[in-house]
Write a protein that holds these residues in place. Structure first.
Motif, short mmCIF file in Angstrom:
data_model
loop_
_atom_site.label_atom_id
_atom_site.label_comp_id
_atom_site.label_asym_id
_atom_site.label_seq_id
_atom_site.Cartn_x
_atom_site.Cartn_y
_atom_site.Cartn_z
N LEU A 1 0.84 -1.21 0.00
CA LEU A 1 0.00 0.00 0.00
C LEU A 1 0.87 1.25 0.00
O LEU A 1 0.58 2.23 -0.71
CB LEU A 1 -0.92 -0.01 1.22
N ALA A 2 1.93 1.22 0.78
CA ALA A 2 2.80 2.39 0.86
C ALA A 2 3.52 2.65 -0.45
O ALA A 2 3.88 3.80 -0.77
CB ALA A 2 3.83 2.20 1.99
N ALA A 3 3.72 1.59 -1.26
CA ALA A 3 4.42 1.74 -2.54
C ALA A 3 3.53 2.31 -3.62
O ALA A 3 4.01 2.70 -4.69
CB ALA A 3 4.96 0.38 -2.99
N CYS A 4 2.23 2.41 -3.36
CA CYS A 4 1.31 2.98 -4.36
C CYS A 4 1.59 4.47 -4.51
O CYS A 4 1.84 5.18 -3.51
CB CYS A 4 -0.13 2.75 -3.91
N PRO A 5 1.59 5.00 -5.73
CA PRO A 5 1.82 6.43 -5.93
C PRO A 5 0.88 7.29 -5.10
O PRO A 5 -0.33 7.03 -5.05
CB PRO A 5 1.55 6.62 -7.44
N GLY A 6 1.44 8.29 -4.41
CA GLY A 6 0.64 9.19 -3.60
C GLY A 6 0.45 8.75 -2.16
O GLY A 6 -0.06 9.50 -1.34
N MET A 7 0.86 7.51 -1.84
CA MET A 7 0.71 7.00 -0.48
C MET A 7 2.02 7.15 0.29
O MET A 7 3.09 7.31 -0.29
CB MET A 7 0.30 5.52 -0.51
N ASN A 8 1.92 7.09 1.63
CA ASN A 8 3.10 7.02 2.49
C ASN A 8 2.85 5.96 3.56
O ASN A 8 1.78 5.37 3.62
CB ASN A 8 3.42 8.38 3.11
N ARG A 9 3.86 5.71 4.37
CA ARG A 9 3.75 4.63 5.35
C ARG A 9 2.61 4.86 6.34
O ARG A 9 1.86 3.94 6.68
CB ARG A 9 5.08 4.50 6.09
N ARG A 10 2.45 6.09 6.78
CA ARG A 10 1.41 6.39 7.77
C ARG A 10 0.02 6.16 7.19
O ARG A 10 -0.84 5.54 7.82
CB ARG A 10 1.57 7.83 8.26
N ALA A 11 -0.22 6.67 5.97
CA ALA A 11 -1.53 6.49 5.33
C ALA A 11 -1.78 5.01 5.03
O ALA A 11 -2.91 4.52 5.17
CB ALA A 11 -1.61 7.32 4.05
#
Length: 390
Positions: free
Chosen positions: A346-356
């Motif tokens: 999920l974090a590797a998806c464009p626009g995402m970060n680890r927290r989200a």
């Protein structure tokens, strides 16, 4: 003799291609351990104007591209230009010796000749079935011309239907029967736009028909030619608003309404239904086209409804704004795939970060059955219909 060929022959494929009257058929015999375990027919497109050698060559290449098993011998009617090249290719795919043979005599030649005979019989049976189907379609069109008082047999029939739930995700469908057969390449889908929240099937039908006909008037090739007969799903109300669209655009196209409850056919300006013969080919053609329009509209409606439900669920996740929702659906394609992803994915998806990503993962994987699990939409079982959206 046609079941036990010979215990000495081992595994073979026997291929024969024949053409007749604009059609071509390839017949395959599968011999395994000397036993004929089953024939299969393949009706070919684009091979009837070619030489026998070219037809056999093209079929062999196409069939063995994805064949689950390659025997040690393939018996053919004739050799062809790429004979040895294809033989070498098959050896590489199998990882063992494979021979292409075009026998001139003996038991192997008799097998090839038997396959050719079967292919000829299959072509004749297929031709008879096509002739019977075309005859029934012509009978249906002739009957509709007579009973609906049409200027000519309706070779192209277009049927329109609306699908919605209390006005939400309202869609319309257009399906086409060309000479009695569905022409799926001409199917069209319409997403209803800009109408009041209060559901109104009449306005929806008007919008769909108007958009279709205006595109034809503008010369849009995707909406040409015009139909010989328009069928709207519904009774007098749907018919009258559809006639208003034709008058508004200055178009004269025969149109009828087909009411579901008693399968009654209505013509413009007539209070009584047309006495179309019950259980007749003509009425059956109208019913079959109407049912296809209904199926097509429902399939599109379910697809849009499922997408809306998915987006609504993601709306509830803290830290997942509109841009991230769009990026997630584009990247993972569906909510079940988002749910199956790890935090790292999920974090590797464009626009995402680890927290989200962690927030989303925690929401979709609660410790017990919760709102997220209950809210996930059920995907429509039916596949996406063919045809381009309008």
């Amino acid at each position: 003799r046609q079941k036990v060929i010979s215990t000495a022959l081992g595994d073979q494929d026997v291929i024969a291609v024949v053409s007749d009257d604009g059609r071509a058929c390839a017949q395959m015999f599968y011999v395994r351990g000397g036993k004929l375990i089953g024939p299969e027919n393949f009706f070919l497109e684009g091979a009837t104007d070619e030489s026998l050698e070219t037809s056999v060559q093209d079929f062999v290449k196409q069939y063995y591209q994805d064949a689950p098993f390659i025997p040690k011998e393939v018996l053919l009617q004739t050799e062809f230009e790429e004979y040895r090249i294809i033989e070498s290719w098959l050896r590489q795919k199998k990882g063992k010796r494979v021979e292409l043979l075009a026998p001139k005599r003996g038991e192997k030649r008799k097998l090839v000749e038997m396959a050719a005979t079967n292919a000829s019989l299959a072509l004749k049976q297929a031709a008879a079935q096509v002739e019977e189907r075309l005859s029934r379609a012509q009978q249906a069109m002739d009957q509709l011309q007579e009973e609906l008082e049409l200027p000519s047999p309706p070779a192209r029939i277009e049927c329109y239907d609306i699908s919605n739930i209390q006005g939400t995700e309202a869609v319309g469908s257009m399906v086409v029967a060309a000479k009695g057969e569905p022409k799926k390449s001409d199917y069209r889908r319409f997403r209803i736009r800009g109408l009041p929240a209060q559901p109104n099937d009449f306005l929806m039908m008007q919008q769909v028909l108007r958009r279709r006909l205006e595109k034809a008037q503008a010369g849009d090739a995707k909406f040409l030619p015009l139909p010989d007969l328009i069928v709207v799903d519904g009774g007098k109300g749907q018919l009258s608003v559809s006639v208003a669209v034709l008058k508004e655009l200055g178009m004269e196209i025969p149109i009828v309404g087909l009411a579901k409850e008693h399968e009654l056919v209505f013509r413009p300006g007539e209070s009584d239904p047309v006495p179309v013969t019950r259980n007749s080919p003509g009425l059956y053609l109208l019913q079959r086209t109407r049912d296809e329009a209904h199926r097509f509209a429902i399939a599109f409606h379910r697809k849009l409804r499922g997408h809306t439900a998915t987006v609504s669920l993601l709306d509830e996740v803290p830290g997942i704004a509109k841009g991230r929702r769009a990026a997630l659906l584009k990247h993972f394609k569906s909510l079940p795939k988002v749910r199956a992803a790890s935090v790292e994915e999920l974090a590797a998806c464009p626009g995402m970060n680890r927290r989200a990503a962690q927030s989303l993962y925690d929401y979709l994987h609660p410790g017990s059955e919760g709102q997220a699990a209950e809210s996930e939409p059920t995907e429509a079982r039916e596949g996406e219909p063919v045809g381009a959206p309008a």
